[in-house]
Scaffold this active site. Sequence first.
Site, PDB file in Angstrom:
ATOM      1  N   GLU A 162      -8.194  -4.899   4.909  1.00  0.00           N
ATOM      2  CA  GLU A 162      -8.027  -4.889   3.114  1.00  0.00           C
ATOM      3  C   GLU A 162      -6.818  -5.612   2.738  1.00  0.00           C
ATOM      4  O   GLU A 162      -6.944  -6.251   1.660  1.00  0.00           O
ATOM      5  CB  GLU A 162      -8.017  -3.235   2.958  1.00  0.00           C
ATOM      6  CG  GLU A 162      -9.290  -2.512   3.143  1.00  0.00           C
ATOM      7  CD  GLU A 162      -9.096  -1.208   3.545  1.00  0.00           C
ATOM      8  OE1 GLU A 162      -8.543  -0.709   4.509  1.00  0.00           O
ATOM      9  OE2 GLU A 162      -9.407  -0.367   2.785  1.00  0.00           O
ATOM     10  N   ASP A 221      -7.967  14.589  13.147  1.00  0.00           N
ATOM     11  CA  ASP A 221      -7.624  13.147  13.959  1.00  0.00           C
ATOM     12  C   ASP A 221      -8.736  13.075  14.755  1.00  0.00           C
ATOM     13  O   ASP A 221      -9.110  14.063  15.732  1.00  0.00           O
ATOM     14  CB  ASP A 221      -6.423  13.013  14.582  1.00  0.00           C
ATOM     15  CG  ASP A 221      -6.066  11.739  15.447  1.00  0.00           C
ATOM     16  OD1 ASP A 221      -7.160  11.369  15.918  1.00  0.00           O
ATOM     17  OD2 ASP A 221      -5.104  11.437  14.989  1.00  0.00           O
ATOM     18  N   ASN A 264       1.002  -1.144   0.036  1.00  0.00           N
ATOM     19  CA  ASN A 264      -0.163  -0.027  -0.111  1.00  0.00           C
ATOM     20  C   ASN A 264       0.926   1.302  -0.008  1.00  0.00           C
ATOM     21  O   ASN A 264       1.311   1.410   1.128  1.00  0.00           O
ATOM     22  CB  ASN A 264      -0.903  -0.168   1.256  1.00  0.00           C
ATOM     23  CG  ASN A 264      -2.033   1.012   1.159  1.00  0.00           C
ATOM     24  OD1 ASN A 264      -1.981   1.882   0.169  1.00  0.00           O
ATOM     25  ND2 ASN A 264      -2.990   0.970   2.080  1.00  0.00           N
ATOM     26  N   ARG A 285      -3.071  -2.520  -3.818  1.00  0.00           N
ATOM     27  CA  ARG A 285      -4.130  -1.892  -3.813  1.00  0.00           C
ATOM     28  C   ARG A 285      -4.003  -0.840  -4.863  1.00  0.00           C
ATOM     29  O   ARG A 285      -3.176   0.167  -5.038  1.00  0.00           O
ATOM     30  CB  ARG A 285      -4.073  -1.378  -2.417  1.00  0.00           C
ATOM     31  CG  ARG A 285      -5.226  -0.310  -2.328  1.00  0.00           C
ATOM     32  CD  ARG A 285      -5.423   0.478  -0.940  1.00  0.00           C
ATOM     33  NE  ARG A 285      -6.738   0.950  -0.929  1.00  0.00           N
ATOM     34  CZ  ARG A 285      -7.217   1.047   0.365  1.00  0.00           C
ATOM     35  NH1 ARG A 285      -6.621   0.741   1.433  1.00  0.00           N
ATOM     36  NH2 ARG A 285      -8.453   1.601   0.415  1.00  0.00           N
ATOM     37  N   HIS A 305     -13.409   2.123  -1.311  1.00  0.00           N
ATOM     38  CA  HIS A 305     -13.242   1.532  -0.086  1.00  0.00           C
ATOM     39  C   HIS A 305     -13.944  -0.132  -0.519  1.00  0.00           C
ATOM     40  O   HIS A 305     -14.367  -0.616   0.553  1.00  0.00           O
ATOM     41  CB  HIS A 305     -14.035   1.934   1.065  1.00  0.00           C
ATOM     42  CG  HIS A 305     -13.580   3.196   1.479  1.00  0.00           C
ATOM     43  ND1 HIS A 305     -14.210   4.267   1.901  1.00  0.00           N
ATOM     44  CD2 HIS A 305     -12.294   3.513   1.713  1.00  0.00           C
ATOM     45  CE1 HIS A 305     -13.342   5.248   2.330  1.00  0.00           C
ATOM     46  NE2 HIS A 305     -12.121   4.628   2.401  1.00  0.00           N
ATOM     47  N   GLU A 321     -14.286   1.376  14.472  1.00  0.00           N
ATOM     48  CA  GLU A 321     -13.827   0.477  15.305  1.00  0.00           C
ATOM     49  C   GLU A 321     -13.554   0.952  16.571  1.00  0.00           C
ATOM     50  O   GLU A 321     -13.464   0.221  17.683  1.00  0.00           O
ATOM     51  CB  GLU A 321     -12.413  -0.349  14.572  1.00  0.00           C
ATOM     52  CG  GLU A 321     -12.519  -1.164  13.345  1.00  0.00           C
ATOM     53  CD  GLU A 321     -11.487  -1.448  12.620  1.00  0.00           C
ATOM     54  OE1 GLU A 321     -10.253  -1.784  13.191  1.00  0.00           O
ATOM     55  OE2 GLU A 321     -11.494  -1.761  11.449  1.00  0.00           O
ATOM     56  N   HIS A 326     -17.683   2.472   6.874  1.00  0.00           N
ATOM     57  CA  HIS A 326     -16.248   2.504   6.745  1.00  0.00           C
ATOM     58  C   HIS A 326     -15.877   3.623   7.234  1.00  0.00           C
ATOM     59  O   HIS A 326     -15.829   4.638   6.343  1.00  0.00           O
ATOM     60  CB  HIS A 326     -15.496   2.111   5.498  1.00  0.00           C
ATOM     61  CG  HIS A 326     -14.086   2.184   5.438  1.00  0.00           C
ATOM     62  ND1 HIS A 326     -13.316   1.137   5.362  1.00  0.00           N
ATOM     63  CD2 HIS A 326     -13.146   3.185   5.497  1.00  0.00           C
ATOM     64  CE1 HIS A 326     -12.017   1.325   4.956  1.00  0.00           C
ATOM     65  NE2 HIS A 326     -11.858   2.769   5.272  1.00  0.00           N
ATOM     66  N   ARG A 367     -10.919  15.421   3.678  1.00  0.00           N
ATOM     67  CA  ARG A 367     -12.032  15.681   2.499  1.00  0.00           C
ATOM     68  C   ARG A 367     -13.555  16.083   2.898  1.00  0.00           C
ATOM     69  O   ARG A 367     -13.971  15.851   3.773  1.00  0.00           O
ATOM     70  CB  ARG A 367     -11.946  14.307   1.705  1.00  0.00           C
ATOM     71  CG  ARG A 367     -10.669  14.150   0.845  1.00  0.00           C
ATOM     72  CD  ARG A 367     -10.826  12.730   0.335  1.00  0.00           C
ATOM     73  NE  ARG A 367     -10.173  11.788   1.006  1.00  0.00           N
ATOM     74  CZ  ARG A 367     -10.108  10.331   0.921  1.00  0.00           C
ATOM     75  NH1 ARG A 367     -10.839   9.839   0.157  1.00  0.00           N
ATOM     76  NH2 ARG A 367      -9.132   9.593   1.678  1.00  0.00           N
TER      77      ARG A 367
HETATM   78  P1  AMP Z   1      -8.071   5.048   9.450  1.00  0.00           P
HETATM   79  O1  AMP Z   1      -8.035   5.777   8.177  1.00  0.00           O
HETATM   80  O2  AMP Z   1      -8.822   3.483   9.335  1.00  0.00           O
HETATM   81  O3  AMP Z   1      -6.566   4.505   9.805  1.00  0.00           O
HETATM   82  O4  AMP Z   1      -8.691   5.671  10.567  1.00  0.00           O
HETATM   83  C1  AMP Z   1      -8.167   6.892  11.196  1.00  0.00           C
HETATM   84  C2  AMP Z   1      -9.040   7.666  12.100  1.00  0.00           C
HETATM   85  O5  AMP Z   1      -9.280   6.623  12.941  1.00  0.00           O
HETATM   86  C3  AMP Z   1      -8.505   8.965  12.506  1.00  0.00           C
HETATM   87  O6  AMP Z   1      -9.749   9.972  12.724  1.00  0.00           O
HETATM   88  C4  AMP Z   1      -8.198   8.719  13.923  1.00  0.00           C
HETATM   89  O7  AMP Z   1      -8.499   9.617  15.047  1.00  0.00           O
HETATM   90  C5  AMP Z   1      -9.407   7.497  14.243  1.00  0.00           C
HETATM   91  N1  AMP Z   1      -9.109   6.689  15.475  1.00  0.00           N
HETATM   92  C6  AMP Z   1      -8.112   5.699  15.794  1.00  0.00           C
HETATM   93  N2  AMP Z   1      -7.957   5.303  16.990  1.00  0.00           N
HETATM   94  C7  AMP Z   1      -9.080   5.810  17.263  1.00  0.00           C
HETATM   95  C8  AMP Z   1      -9.605   5.836  18.825  1.00  0.00           C
HETATM   96  N3  AMP Z   1      -9.178   5.136  19.635  1.00  0.00           N
HETATM   97  N4  AMP Z   1     -10.737   6.622  19.247  1.00  0.00           N
HETATM   98  C9  AMP Z   1     -11.334   7.550  18.050  1.00  0.00           C
HETATM   99  N5  AMP Z   1     -10.833   7.479  16.969  1.00  0.00           N
HETATM  100  C10 AMP Z   1      -9.659   6.845  16.722  1.00  0.00           C
END
Ligand code: AMP
Length: 402
Positions: free
Chosen positions: A381, A284, A9, A94, A182, A334, A209, A242
Amino acid sequence: MTPVLIVLNAGSSSLKFQVFDVPDGVEPRLVWKGLYEGLGGSTHFLVKDTDGAVLDEMTWDSGDRFGHEEALVHLVSRLSQFREERKPVAIGHRVVHGGEAFSRPVLVDEAVIQRLEALVPLAPLHQPHNLEPIRIVRRRLPGMPQVACFDTAFHQTQSDIASLFALPREMRERGVRRYGFHGLSYDYIASVLKDYDPRLAEGRVVVAHLGNGASLCALKDGVSIATTMGFSALDGLPMGTRCGAVDAGVVFFMLREMKLSPEEAERVLYTKSGLLGVSGISNDMRVLRSKAATNADAKRAIDLFVYRITREIGSLVAALGGIDGLVFTAGIGENDVATRAEVIAGLAWAGLTLDEAANRTGGPRISSRSGPTAWVIPTNEELVIARQTRSVLGAMQAKLAS
Ligand code: AMP
């Protein structure tokens, strides 16, 4: 020597990889995972086993000019050398956009690369990063079979109407339609639904997702019938940076009134919008949640995110004619207990009710009582790419043997 598959990736300055054993007749099994960070500058390489133990680590300083090409050649030779004898026999990639032509994974050859390059205008910020390692491997490791696995392919089951924009016919003929993304994540979730509840595998399910990129998919009998992303990975839900769906008129306003160039407008919509743009603080979710109680901007960004998710789920429930299950996946889906609770609270009208205790501990089932169920299911994935790569490789070997 044990044959292994590498799943790649690639990002603009990073290369993540996972290495899978492929024993006959059972699922590919993850053995190592790692990444190169800071490519083109000061680069760090790390590989861990499935218990998280570091197996190998290296650093190059910016004078070493260590980029994607060096990383790929290093990866394949390094994996062949350390620990147990494992030999990479194929690489699965990917690839964000497969256009209309690719509805399944494909063995890469020169003609495939050219067709994928022609799709760069449809995913200008992602597709070039996906294609670069494919080209490098072809040049530097010419005998290595490569398989392209597409984020769009899973949605090719959608009806003509679901994929159509109300634009002039000639635009549809030029490929301007809803594709959806996705798909590797949705493919994984569809493949494991039966392990959680066999009724879901044949039911009407909305999968959320919710990661840095975010979308929803409506599954009927495990097949995609509608999704929130469309022509590009900008559409649908607000995301980390985005914008999600905006009125197309906004883009003309940016160009004409704000005098932005198309490239500047694109940058705003892809990298300065979403949770980051609305909050002015961060993309984040963890940061925003930690500030939301005292910072109105952080709260507003989260409220908009949840509101849009809830509204769009309503649209997919209409497309499905009802809902039997809702699945949360990816980083936010998650891990963020509050987002799940807020979304489910907004879906009381559809008969969903939250089991608060189960939600706090991550379920997997987080709904209470009767009616539609809600679940937390971690996505995978890379496993889907490993499955698809093995299946294309198997077909290639069978063809060679016949
Ligand atoms: P991904 O693109 O699937 O890696 O997801 C990234 C997003 O998941 C970011 O906005 C992170 O802040 C959020 N994230 C990861 N761990 C947590 C958590 N424990 N609580 C809240 N958001 C999370």
